[in-house]
Design an enzyme around this catalytic site. Structure first.
Site, PDB file in Angstrom:
ATOM      1  N   GLU A 132       0.845  -1.206   0.000  1.00  5.40           N
ATOM      2  CA  GLU A 132       0.000   0.000   0.000  1.00  5.40           C
ATOM      3  C   GLU A 132       0.870   1.241   0.000  1.00  5.40           C
ATOM      4  O   GLU A 132       2.008   1.199   0.490  1.00  5.40           O
ATOM      5  CB  GLU A 132      -0.940  -0.012   1.211  1.00  5.40           C
ATOM      6  CG  GLU A 132      -0.219  -0.159   2.543  1.00  5.40           C
ATOM      7  CD  GLU A 132      -1.137  -0.510   3.719  1.00  5.40           C
ATOM      8  OE1 GLU A 132      -1.954  -1.436   3.586  1.00  5.40           O
ATOM      9  OE2 GLU A 132      -1.006   0.148   4.764  1.00  5.40           O
ATOM     10  N   LYS A 134       2.800   4.607   0.869  1.00  2.00           N
ATOM     11  CA  LYS A 134       3.226   5.229   2.123  1.00  2.00           C
ATOM     12  C   LYS A 134       2.834   6.698   2.036  1.00  2.00           C
ATOM     13  O   LYS A 134       3.409   7.463   1.246  1.00  2.00           O
ATOM     14  CB  LYS A 134       4.738   5.077   2.308  1.00  2.00           C
ATOM     15  CG  LYS A 134       5.225   5.598   3.652  1.00  2.00           C
ATOM     16  CD  LYS A 134       6.654   5.159   3.898  1.00  2.00           C
ATOM     17  CE  LYS A 134       7.116   5.436   5.316  1.00  2.00           C
ATOM     18  NZ  LYS A 134       7.063   6.825   5.693  1.00  2.00           N
ATOM     19  N   ASP A 136       2.463  10.524   2.866  1.00  2.00           N
ATOM     20  CA  ASP A 136       3.347  11.490   3.512  1.00  2.00           C
ATOM     21  C   ASP A 136       2.528  12.488   4.326  1.00  2.00           C
ATOM     22  O   ASP A 136       2.256  13.600   3.890  1.00  2.00           O
ATOM     23  CB  ASP A 136       4.163  12.212   2.422  1.00  2.00           C
ATOM     24  CG  ASP A 136       5.378  12.892   3.004  1.00  2.00           C
ATOM     25  OD1 ASP A 136       5.631  12.731   4.214  1.00  2.00           O
ATOM     26  OD2 ASP A 136       6.064  13.592   2.249  1.00  2.00           O
ATOM     27  N   TYR A 243      -4.948   2.493   8.059  1.00  2.00           N
ATOM     28  CA  TYR A 243      -4.139   1.370   7.572  1.00  2.00           C
ATOM     29  C   TYR A 243      -3.615   0.434   8.665  1.00  2.00           C
ATOM     30  O   TYR A 243      -2.832  -0.462   8.387  1.00  2.00           O
ATOM     31  CB  TYR A 243      -2.964   1.863   6.724  1.00  2.00           C
ATOM     32  CG  TYR A 243      -2.078   2.897   7.393  1.00  2.00           C
ATOM     33  CD1 TYR A 243      -1.335   2.581   8.515  1.00  2.00           C
ATOM     34  CD2 TYR A 243      -1.983   4.184   6.881  1.00  2.00           C
ATOM     35  CE1 TYR A 243      -0.529   3.514   9.132  1.00  2.00           C
ATOM     36  CE2 TYR A 243      -1.170   5.135   7.489  1.00  2.00           C
ATOM     37  CZ  TYR A 243      -0.451   4.795   8.617  1.00  2.00           C
ATOM     38  OH  TYR A 243       0.336   5.727   9.227  1.00  2.00           O
ATOM     39  N   LYS A 331      11.154   2.853  -0.159  1.00  2.86           N
ATOM     40  CA  LYS A 331      11.140   4.286  -0.458  1.00  2.86           C
ATOM     41  C   LYS A 331      11.386   4.549  -1.934  1.00  2.86           C
ATOM     42  O   LYS A 331      12.158   3.837  -2.574  1.00  2.86           O
ATOM     43  CB  LYS A 331      12.227   4.986   0.371  1.00  2.86           C
ATOM     44  CG  LYS A 331      11.973   5.004   1.871  1.00  2.86           C
ATOM     45  CD  LYS A 331      10.739   5.794   2.187  1.00  2.86           C
ATOM     46  CE  LYS A 331      10.733   6.472   3.527  1.00  2.86           C
ATOM     47  NZ  LYS A 331      11.799   7.327   3.876  1.00  2.86           N
ATOM     48  N   CYS A 425      40.747  23.126  15.055  1.00  6.33           N
ATOM     49  CA  CYS A 425      39.298  23.275  15.188  1.00  6.33           C
ATOM     50  C   CYS A 425      38.930  24.726  14.902  1.00  6.33           C
ATOM     51  O   CYS A 425      39.498  25.630  15.507  1.00  6.33           O
ATOM     52  CB  CYS A 425      38.879  22.886  16.599  1.00  6.33           C
ATOM     53  SG  CYS A 425      37.171  23.313  16.980  1.00  6.33           S
ATOM     54  N   CYS A 428      37.650  26.257  18.527  1.00  3.49           N
ATOM     55  CA  CYS A 428      38.476  26.461  19.721  1.00  3.49           C
ATOM     56  C   CYS A 428      39.967  26.477  19.394  1.00  3.49           C
ATOM     57  O   CYS A 428      40.782  26.653  20.287  1.00  3.49           O
ATOM     58  CB  CYS A 428      38.172  25.397  20.775  1.00  3.49           C
ATOM     59  SG  CYS A 428      38.821  23.779  20.351  1.00  3.49           S
ATOM     60  N   CYS A 443      38.273  17.305  16.690  1.00  2.00           N
ATOM     61  CA  CYS A 443      38.869  18.374  17.493  1.00  2.00           C
ATOM     62  C   CYS A 443      39.328  17.740  18.795  1.00  2.00           C
ATOM     63  O   CYS A 443      38.598  16.957  19.406  1.00  2.00           O
ATOM     64  CB  CYS A 443      37.810  19.431  17.756  1.00  2.00           C
ATOM     65  SG  CYS A 443      38.160  20.451  19.187  1.00  2.00           S
ATOM     66  N   CYS A 449      36.411  22.946  24.194  1.00  2.00           N
ATOM     67  CA  CYS A 449      35.839  23.376  22.915  1.00  2.00           C
ATOM     68  C   CYS A 449      34.375  23.777  23.097  1.00  2.00           C
ATOM     69  O   CYS A 449      33.522  22.932  23.382  1.00  2.00           O
ATOM     70  CB  CYS A 449      35.936  22.255  21.879  1.00  2.00           C
ATOM     71  SG  CYS A 449      35.184  22.721  20.312  1.00  2.00           S
TER      72      CYS A 449
END
Ligand code: IVH
Length: 695
Positions: A132, A134, A136, A243, A331, A425, A428, A443, A449
């Site tokens: 069936e 799907k 949305d 469903y 999908k 990084c 930091c 990092c 940080c």
């Protein structure tokens, strides 16, 4: 979206222009807040967001009479997703696993056939599946008692949702009364959605009124259903496809197909593309049919769902963490588009990983504007030779972060320099290192940080973790930067005095926040474990740990023991289905780190973590027992035996030790049975085990 007005300096605006811009800003900021706080999916950087707020404040300062009743300065963050009562689902509302092609689907079906022994023994027995679309939209559970709609609840986190009964009564296709003969208690589940044409018409109306415009039909449906004022829902054209079912007092149907037919007879709308298929060929043919009709349908679908038709098989197959073994979503392929890389920036995550991000020329992909896409890591950029200025193909699939797939036309990018991955990084300035065999650059700043601290705190308060109403990621970051909080435990030491006088906080909102924090001083174990932000430990793993160990005390003790290679504790951790060696290493290391223990001790002084009670195992003769299966089982597969034992609250282990309670030995059992007898453990035949566990 950016208004042309924005290029005019605030000093130059006329009052008419100010009114127009304040209306747009109110709408935009509200949308950003909702994306940030409620959907965890911001589409602008913090700096861009701050600039919007600053501009709004500057215009308001110059035109005080134009300040709108819905001005963003009157509110912090989004209206909490509360106001609705909470509803605990009697049966959890689950999610679905995904497959993306026929091979993955075949694997899924093979798994089912292996699990159900009679199917692996008889390869010719058909395995009917219902296919069936799907839908949305957003899922909802409708509870009918004696045929009357008594409660409607959103999915929420699957365990607890929001009470939207008043709103659901206004959804066309949701019957408020059912004909005679339906089960006394009947929870019907399905998807609330808005048709594409109704969505376009609604947006036109909203725009004309200067109100919020929705990004897509799903957001429009969610926003329309979750209205505290149900009379607004009444004006929105919502629909519903049924469903599935939740709690029911009787199941006078034996297959999913029969249930769908009953739903139709009871007055529910069911999707016309629902078909019983007798094998993968029919399934794939129906998938193609649905995909062919996708564009003509007046509602969005994002795939096809397949469900085992026979209910007795569904029941035996059960669930793995939050998804059924008997259903899967296939999908549709991800949506793709081509755009330009304007810049490559670096994001520092909660565990210190430096993730490169492509800042893109914004483009609409499958109805959503995409402005950033992940570039994963240094190798990915190098292998694809992605440079600033390149045209790249990006893809967006479902809710996952968009990614850059390939460079489409390098436009002679040889003249432009390749990207140089930073060695420090960007936040930091600590060294950033890439360990042998690892793809990620991290990092080394750890506690110093701020980016890591920000992300850890944001994770701690996020929706699936502590979820403190009114305390979004933005707030914890601001509190951190101002020194109000350093570690999660500090959240529980916030006082009204500390917050008084802060911009955007009034007595009432401070009081609300403190109450919301107090409400989270007791928390379920899976949420707590997830909130700790252990590397690789997502919601599903947090749940597995809670289920296995039951309490924080037991979990911590076990993780301490598991530091010893070869220990039973480590073996137990590794025996959990879904926890592999690398994850186990991260978990054990987390609990071995003194700083983490200090943070944890402090937190546990402030928060009560509820012990995890395995659902529905009261009265089970094997709850809490450790069971080992060995030898050949005649009536069930190993997978089914293990799943059934776990559903009854037992732990299943692969090796026999003095901690084992029961050994189930079939023909051909060898050393394990011998060891069990030597240790004087209970050894059962398969039939004895079945008798013992028969309900
Ligand atoms: S069945 C135990 N069927 O997809 C199975 N779900 O990714 C529960 N959805 O939360 C779901 N169309 O919101 C099922 N035909 C369909 C569906 C469907 C849409 C949604 C539902 C669920 C999500 C899981």
């Amino acid at each position: 979206m950016t208004s042309d007005l924005r290029s005019i300096a605030v000093e130059e605006l006329t009052s008419v222009e100010a009114d127009a811009e304040l209306a747009t800003l109110a709408r935009e900021i509200k949308e950003h807040d909702e994306r940030y706080y409620q959907k965890d999916a911001p589409t602008v950087s913090d700096a861009e967001y701050d600039a919007l707020r600053q501009r709004n404040a500057a215009i308001e300062a110059r035109f005080p009479l134009s300040v709108r009743p819905d001005s963003p300065t009157h509110r912090v963050g989004a209206a909490p997703a509360s106001g609705f009562g909470k509803v605990k689902h009697r049966k959890p509302m689950l999610s679905l696993g995904n497959v993306f092609d026929e091979d993955e689907l075949q694997d899924f079906i093979d798994g089912i056939r292996r699990f159900l022994k009679e199917l692996s023994d008889n390869p010719d027995t058909p395995l009917d599946m219902v296919a069936e679309p799907k839908i949305d939209g957003l899922s909802i559970s409708l509870r009918y008692e004696h045929g009357k709609l008594v409660q409607a609840a959103t999915r929420g986190d699957g365990t607890v949702g929001e009470d939207v009964t008043a709103n659901a009564r206004h959804v066309a296709d949701i019957p408020v009364a059912l004909p005679q003969g339906v089960p006394e208690v009947l929870e019907v589940r399905g998807e609330v959605y808005m048709s594409k044409s109704d969505f376009l018409a609604l947006n036109e109306r909203q725009e004309a009124e200067g109100s919020k415009v929705f990004a897509n039909p799903r957001n429009a449906a969610a926003g329309s259903l979750r209205q505290l004022d149900a009379s607004i829902t009444a004006k929105r054209p919502l629909k519903f496809f049924a469903y599935a079912y939740g709690e029911v007092s009787a199941t006078p149907w034996e297959t999913h197909g029969a249930f769908i037919d009953l739903l139709k007879g009871w007055g529910f709308s069911v999707n016309p593309f629902t078909r019983v298929c007798d094998g993968i060929d029919e399934i794939m043919a129906h998938y193609d049919t649905i995909q062919t009709h996708r564009a003509e349908l007046d509602y969005d679908i994002d795939g096809v769902v397949y469900k085992v038709n026979r209910l007795d098989w569904q029941e035996r197959l059960g669930f793995v963490s939050r998804a059924p073994r008997w259903a899967i979503a296939h999908k549709f392929p991800a949506e793709k588009a081509v755009t330009i890389v304007n810049a490559i920036t670096i994001q520092v995550g909660r565990t210190g990983v430096l993730t490169p991000v492509a800042e893109l020329q914004p483009i609409t992909v499958g109805g959503v504007v995409v402005g950033r896409a992940t570039l994963h890591n240094a190798d990915y950029i190098k292998d694809l030779d992605i440079r600033v200025g390149d045209h790249v193909r990006i893809q967006r699939a479902g809710d996952v972060i968009p990614q850059v797939l390939e460079v489409v036309d390098d436009g002679g990018h040889e003249g432009r320099p390749p990207f140089v991955f930073p060695t420090t990084c960007p936040v930091c300035d600590s060294h950033a290192v890439r360990e042998e065999g690892e793809a990620a650059t991290r990092c080394t700043g750890g506690l110093v940080c701020p980016a890591q601290a920000h992300e850890r705190l944001k994770h701690f308060v996020s929706r699936n973790a502590f979820d403190i109403e009114g305390l979004g990621g933005k707030h914890v970051v601001a509190f951190y930067d101002d020194g109000l909080i350093r570690t999660p435990g500090d959240i529980f030491r916030l006082t009204a005095e500390m917050l008084a006088g802060r911009e955007g906080w009034k007595d009432k909102s401070i009081q609300n926040l403190l109450e919301a924090i107090a409400a989270k001083r007791t928390i379920e174990m899976p949420r707590f474990v997830y909130a700790l932000g252990i590397r690789q430990v997502g919601q599903a793993t947090a749940r597995l740990l809670a289920k296995q160990y039951g309490s924080m005390t037991a979990l911590r003790m076990a993780m301490e023991d598991a530091r010893v290679i070869g220990s039973e504790a480590l073996e137990e951790l590794l025996s959990i289905d879904g926890i592999g060696a690398s994850m186990a290493k991260d978990i054990v290391e987390f609990f071995a780190e003194p700083h983490n223990n200090a943070v944890l001790n402090d937190l546990l002084d402030n928060v009560t973590v509820e012990d995890f009670d395995a659902p529905d195992t009261a009265g089970s003769p094997v709850a809490g027992k450790t069971v080992v299966f060995t030898g050949t089982l005649e009536t069930m597969s190993r997978g089914e035996a293990k799943a059934k034992a776990e559903a009854l609250g037992a732990k299943v282990s692969g090796s026999v030790s003095k901690k084992t309670d029961i050994v189930v030995a079939g023909p051909g059992a060898g050393s394990k049975e011998k060891k069990a007898r030597e240790l004087g453990l209970t050894v059962l035949s398969e039939q004895q085990w079945i008798n013992m566990t028969a309900s």
